[in-house]
Design a protein around this motif. Sequence first.
Motif, PDB file in Angstrom:
ATOM      1  N   ALA A 282       0.825  -1.215   0.000  1.00  7.10           N
ATOM      2  CA  ALA A 282       0.000   0.000   0.000  1.00  7.10           C
ATOM      3  C   ALA A 282       0.858   1.262   0.000  1.00  7.10           C
ATOM      4  CB  ALA A 282      -0.940  -0.005   1.209  1.00  7.10           C
ATOM      5  N   GLU A 283       2.006   1.211   0.675  1.00  2.57           N
ATOM      6  CA  GLU A 283       2.852   2.409   0.757  1.00  2.57           C
ATOM      7  C   GLU A 283       3.445   2.778  -0.601  1.00  2.57           C
ATOM      8  OE1 GLU A 283       3.369  -0.432   2.330  1.00  2.57           O
ATOM      9  OE2 GLU A 283       5.477  -1.005   2.435  1.00  2.57           O
ATOM     10  N   SER A 284       3.379   1.850  -1.571  1.00  4.04           N
ATOM     11  CA  SER A 284       3.880   2.135  -2.916  1.00  4.04           C
ATOM     12  C   SER A 284       2.762   2.494  -3.884  1.00  4.04           C
ATOM     13  CB  SER A 284       4.630   0.910  -3.459  1.00  4.04           C
ATOM     14  OG  SER A 284       5.700   0.572  -2.608  1.00  4.04           O
ATOM     15  N   ALA A 285       1.524   2.465  -3.414  1.00  5.03           N
ATOM     16  CA  ALA A 285       0.375   2.748  -4.275  1.00  5.03           C
ATOM     17  C   ALA A 285       0.107   4.250  -4.308  1.00  5.03           C
ATOM     18  CB  ALA A 285      -0.849   1.990  -3.761  1.00  5.03           C
ATOM     19  N   THR A 286      -0.941   4.638  -5.019  1.00  3.99           N
ATOM     20  CA  THR A 286      -1.322   6.049  -5.112  1.00  3.99           C
ATOM     21  C   THR A 286      -2.313   6.360  -4.005  1.00  3.99           C
ATOM     22  OG1 THR A 286      -0.980   6.020  -7.490  1.00  3.99           O
ATOM     23  CG2 THR A 286      -2.342   7.804  -6.605  1.00  3.99           C
ATOM     24  N   ILE A 287      -1.913   7.243  -3.108  1.00 12.10           N
ATOM     25  CA  ILE A 287      -2.687   7.521  -1.898  1.00 12.10           C
ATOM     26  C   ILE A 287      -3.353   8.882  -2.036  1.00 12.10           C
ATOM     27  CG2 ILE A 287      -2.527   7.863   0.601  1.00 12.10           C
ATOM     28  CD1 ILE A 287       0.196   6.180   0.301  1.00 12.10           C
ATOM     29  N   SER A 288      -4.673   8.916  -1.810  1.00  7.55           N
ATOM     30  CA  SER A 288      -5.392  10.183  -1.788  1.00  7.55           C
ATOM     31  C   SER A 288      -5.992  10.367  -0.399  1.00  7.55           C
ATOM     32  CB  SER A 288      -6.516  10.193  -2.823  1.00  7.55           C
ATOM     33  OG  SER A 288      -5.978  10.104  -4.120  1.00  7.55           O
ATOM     34  N   ASN A 289      -5.491  11.331   0.332  1.00 10.12           N
ATOM     35  CA  ASN A 289      -5.963  11.599   1.687  1.00 10.12           C
ATOM     36  C   ASN A 289      -5.657  10.443   2.635  1.00 10.12           C
ATOM     37  OD1 ASN A 289      -6.812  13.906   0.479  1.00 10.12           O
ATOM     38  ND2 ASN A 289      -8.986  13.569   0.804  1.00 10.12           N
ATOM     39  N   GLY A 290      -4.388  10.199   2.786  1.00 10.38           N
ATOM     40  CA  GLY A 290      -3.891   9.197   3.713  1.00 10.38           C
ATOM     41  C   GLY A 290      -2.397   9.375   3.860  1.00 10.38           C
ATOM     42  N   LEU A 291      -1.841   8.690   4.835  1.00  9.31           N
ATOM     43  CA  LEU A 291      -0.421   8.826   5.142  1.00  9.31           C
ATOM     44  C   LEU A 291       0.236   7.454   5.223  1.00  9.31           C
ATOM     45  CD1 LEU A 291      -0.637  11.344   8.129  1.00  9.31           C
ATOM     46  CD2 LEU A 291       0.136  11.858   5.793  1.00  9.31           C
ATOM     47  N   VAL A 292       1.495   7.386   4.787  1.00  7.44           N
ATOM     48  CA  VAL A 292       2.290   6.185   5.039  1.00  7.44           C
ATOM     49  C   VAL A 292       2.852   6.286   6.447  1.00  7.44           C
ATOM     50  CG1 VAL A 292       4.318   4.860   4.368  1.00  7.44           C
ATOM     51  CG2 VAL A 292       2.867   5.906   2.611  1.00  7.44           C
ATOM     52  N   GLU A 293       2.603   5.253   7.235  1.00  5.82           N
ATOM     53  CA  GLU A 293       3.116   5.225   8.607  1.00  5.82           C
ATOM     54  C   GLU A 293       3.724   3.857   8.888  1.00  5.82           C
ATOM     55  OE1 GLU A 293      -0.307   6.507  10.959  1.00  5.82           O
ATOM     56  OE2 GLU A 293       0.231   8.600  10.594  1.00  5.82           O
ATOM     57  N   SER A 294       4.448   3.764  10.011  1.00  2.03           N
ATOM     58  CA  SER A 294       5.115   2.513  10.366  1.00  2.03           C
ATOM     59  C   SER A 294       5.160   2.330  11.884  1.00  2.03           C
ATOM     60  CB  SER A 294       6.527   2.491   9.785  1.00  2.03           C
ATOM     61  OG  SER A 294       7.255   3.615  10.234  1.00  2.03           O
ATOM     62  N   ASN A 295       4.223   2.979  12.580  1.00  2.00           N
ATOM     63  CA  ASN A 295       4.266   2.973  14.042  1.00  2.00           C
ATOM     64  C   ASN A 295       3.507   1.829  14.690  1.00  2.00           C
ATOM     65  OD1 ASN A 295       1.947   4.250  13.000  1.00  2.00           O
ATOM     66  ND2 ASN A 295       1.572   5.323  14.918  1.00  2.00           N
ATOM     67  N   HIS A 296       2.907   0.956  13.913  1.00  8.24           N
ATOM     68  CA  HIS A 296       2.219  -0.220  14.477  1.00  8.24           C
ATOM     69  C   HIS A 296       2.851  -1.470  13.878  1.00  8.24           C
ATOM     70  CE1 HIS A 296      -0.687   2.400  16.310  1.00  8.24           C
ATOM     71  NE2 HIS A 296      -1.074   2.876  15.145  1.00  8.24           N
ATOM     72  N   ALA A 297       3.517  -2.267  14.703  1.00  8.88           N
ATOM     73  CA  ALA A 297       4.292  -3.415  14.234  1.00  8.88           C
ATOM     74  C   ALA A 297       3.414  -4.443  13.533  1.00  8.88           C
ATOM     75  CB  ALA A 297       5.006  -4.070  15.416  1.00  8.88           C
ATOM     76  N   GLY A 298       4.088  -5.232  12.703  1.00 12.44           N
ATOM     77  CA  GLY A 298       3.422  -6.363  12.066  1.00 12.44           C
ATOM     78  C   GLY A 298       3.139  -6.161  10.590  1.00 12.44           C
ATOM     79  N   PHE A 299       3.410  -4.953  10.094  1.00 17.08           N
ATOM     80  CA  PHE A 299       3.227  -4.702   8.663  1.00 17.08           C
ATOM     81  C   PHE A 299       4.339  -5.378   7.864  1.00 17.08           C
ATOM     82  CE2 PHE A 299       5.591  -1.202  10.571  1.00 17.08           C
ATOM     83  CZ  PHE A 299       6.739  -1.194   9.800  1.00 17.08           C
ATOM     84  N   THR A 300       4.114  -5.531   6.564  1.00 15.17           N
ATOM     85  CA  THR A 300       5.155  -5.997   5.646  1.00 15.17           C
ATOM     86  C   THR A 300       5.623  -4.811   4.815  1.00 15.17           C
ATOM     87  OG1 THR A 300       3.569  -6.607   3.914  1.00 15.17           O
ATOM     88  CG2 THR A 300       4.107  -8.289   5.570  1.00 15.17           C
ATOM     89  N   GLY A 301       6.739  -4.969   4.165  1.00 14.58           N
ATOM     90  CA  GLY A 301       7.310  -3.851   3.415  1.00 14.58           C
ATOM     91  C   GLY A 301       7.819  -2.792   4.370  1.00 14.58           C
ATOM     92  N   SER A 302       7.690  -1.515   3.987  1.00 11.86           N
ATOM     93  CA  SER A 302       8.251  -0.441   4.805  1.00 11.86           C
ATOM     94  C   SER A 302       7.206   0.305   5.619  1.00 11.86           C
ATOM     95  CB  SER A 302       9.014   0.539   3.906  1.00 11.86           C
ATOM     96  OG  SER A 302       8.150   1.073   2.924  1.00 11.86           O
ATOM     97  N   GLY A 303       5.944  -0.075   5.526  1.00  6.33           N
ATOM     98  CA  GLY A 303       4.919   0.607   6.296  1.00  6.33           C
ATOM     99  C   GLY A 303       3.535   0.202   5.832  1.00  6.33           C
ATOM    100  N   PHE A 304       2.586   1.049   6.174  1.00  4.20           N
ATOM    101  CA  PHE A 304       1.183   0.808   5.808  1.00  4.20           C
ATOM    102  C   PHE A 304       0.552   2.161   5.530  1.00  4.20           C
ATOM    103  CE2 PHE A 304       1.607   1.116  10.420  1.00  4.20           C
ATOM    104  CZ  PHE A 304       0.721   2.146  10.725  1.00  4.20           C
ATOM    105  N   VAL A 305      -0.670   2.136   5.007  1.00  3.90           N
ATOM    106  CA  VAL A 305      -1.391   3.389   4.789  1.00  3.90           C
ATOM    107  C   VAL A 305      -2.432   3.585   5.882  1.00  3.90           C
ATOM    108  CG1 VAL A 305      -2.968   4.672   3.283  1.00  3.90           C
ATOM    109  CG2 VAL A 305      -0.988   3.491   2.314  1.00  3.90           C
ATOM    110  N   ASN A 306      -2.375   4.738   6.517  1.00  5.54           N
ATOM    111  CA  ASN A 306      -3.395   5.230   7.438  1.00  5.54           C
ATOM    112  C   ASN A 306      -4.286   6.173   6.635  1.00  5.54           C
ATOM    113  OD1 ASN A 306      -4.855   6.788   9.218  1.00  5.54           O
ATOM    114  ND2 ASN A 306      -3.109   7.347  10.511  1.00  5.54           N
ATOM    115  N   TYR A 307      -5.495   5.691   6.283  1.00  8.47           N
ATOM    116  CA  TYR A 307      -6.450   6.532   5.554  1.00  8.47           C
ATOM    117  C   TYR A 307      -6.889   7.682   6.461  1.00  8.47           C
ATOM    118  CZ  TYR A 307      -7.306   2.544   2.330  1.00  8.47           C
ATOM    119  OH  TYR A 307      -7.181   1.517   1.429  1.00  8.47           O
TER     120      TYR A 307
END
Length: 138
Positions: A8-33
Amino acid sequence: AAPVQYQAESATISNGLVESNHAGFTGSGFVNYDNEVGSSVEFTVDAGTAGPATLTFRFANGQTANRPMDISVNGSVVASQLSFPSTGAWTSWTTKSTTVTLNAGSNKIRTVATTVNGGPNLDRIDVDAQSGTPDTAA
Ligand code: GCU
């Protein structure tokens, strides 16, 4: 074909943020809509051949309320208000799958929050085209 992972962190995000503060994700982070109707993440997915594909969304929802999203493929909603229920904690990740039809070649898969809470935290989608030539990452 084996599933292909799209972060998701490599996708096109509209009104959301890439974050990494909650463990257990894959890649470099996740998207917080953003917590609003219409916040979205759009993936560009390549399929070797036209036909059915299983999309598996890896997500976390640390609140109690469901966070449904409309899933569209190439501009058409194919799963309306797909549910992303509570996982109990932002560090508890689980998956939700739905089957769609992809075109041969490039496809746009858009995930749009439908409530004021926004979407869940989204780690990635796995695309399993089920048949045909192997998929490739876009
Ligand atoms: C918290 C949490 C975020 C989450 C947000 C939300 O702020 O840390 O990761 O996205 O809640 O409710 O959407």
